[in-house]
Motif scaffolding. Sequence first.
Motif, mmCIF file in Angstrom:
data_model
loop_
_atom_site.group_PDB
_atom_site.id
_atom_site.type_symbol
_atom_site.label_atom_id
_atom_site.label_comp_id
_atom_site.label_asym_id
_atom_site.label_seq_id
_atom_site.Cartn_x
_atom_site.Cartn_y
_atom_site.Cartn_z
ATOM 1 N N ARG A 65 1.195 -1.563 0.291
ATOM 2 C CA ARG A 65 -0.152 0.194 -0.010
ATOM 3 C C ARG A 65 1.096 0.937 0.270
ATOM 4 O O ARG A 65 0.202 2.130 -0.556
ATOM 5 N N ASP A 66 1.891 1.016 0.299
ATOM 6 C CA ASP A 66 2.420 2.632 1.031
ATOM 7 C C ASP A 66 4.171 1.677 1.208
ATOM 8 O O ASP A 66 4.657 1.075 1.245
ATOM 9 N N LYS A 86 4.336 -0.578 4.380
ATOM 10 C CA LYS A 86 3.598 -1.147 4.437
ATOM 11 C C LYS A 86 2.483 -1.515 3.478
ATOM 12 O O LYS A 86 1.983 -1.683 2.330
ATOM 13 N N SER A 87 1.882 -2.695 3.912
ATOM 14 C CA SER A 87 0.898 -3.793 2.929
ATOM 15 C C SER A 87 -0.143 -4.081 4.362
ATOM 16 O O SER A 87 -0.211 -4.462 5.139
ATOM 17 N N GLU A 93 -2.913 -3.695 8.652
ATOM 18 C CA GLU A 93 -2.051 -3.245 7.892
ATOM 19 C C GLU A 93 -0.907 -3.831 8.349
ATOM 20 O O GLU A 93 -0.637 -4.189 9.632
ATOM 21 N N GLU A 94 0.396 -4.298 7.785
ATOM 22 C CA GLU A 94 1.690 -4.609 8.052
ATOM 23 C C GLU A 94 2.407 -3.478 7.527
ATOM 24 O O GLU A 94 2.909 -3.082 6.841
ATOM 25 N N THR A 95 3.651 -3.753 8.417
ATOM 26 C CA THR A 95 5.092 -2.768 8.479
ATOM 27 C C THR A 95 5.877 -3.568 8.689
ATOM 28 O O THR A 95 5.941 -4.260 9.462
#
Length: 129
Positions: A65-66, A86-87, A93-95
Motif C-alpha cells: 500500500r505504501d 506498508k502492506s 495493515e503490516e509494516t
Amino acid sequence: MTETVILEARETRRSYGPLWLVLSVLMLGLPFLGRQRITVTNERITVTSGFWTKVRDDIEIFRIRDVVVKQSIWHRLTGIGDIVIKSMEGRSEETHVLRGIADPIGVSEKIRTLWNQTARPKGPAATLD
C-alpha cells in the motif's frame, strides 16, 4: 509468468553506525551474522533475517500500500537508508522495515514500478455511467 529476481541485497554493515562497529568488534562480529537478506522478484519481496533462528517474511507485491524511505544524517552520509513497506494482510495493515539498504531511493522506485505493473489493472479503464 515465471518469477524473476529483480534485486538481491543485504543489510550493509554501515547501517550499524560507529557505536555498533566498536561493539561488534568486541563481540567478535556476531551482530553482522544476523543481517537481513532481501530479494525482490516480480511477484514478492522476501526478507530473511536471523542467525540462530531464521525468520523469512514474504511480502506479495500486489498487497503493498505504501513505500517510505527513511534516512538519518549518518545514513545519508554513507549512502544507505531504511525502506518501510506498508502492506495489507486481510483487514490488518503490516509494516515491514528493510534496514540498511544501499541506494534506498532507487530500490523504492523499483518496488513502486513493480507494484504499478502488478497491482494496477491492465487494459482500458471501466467507467460507470
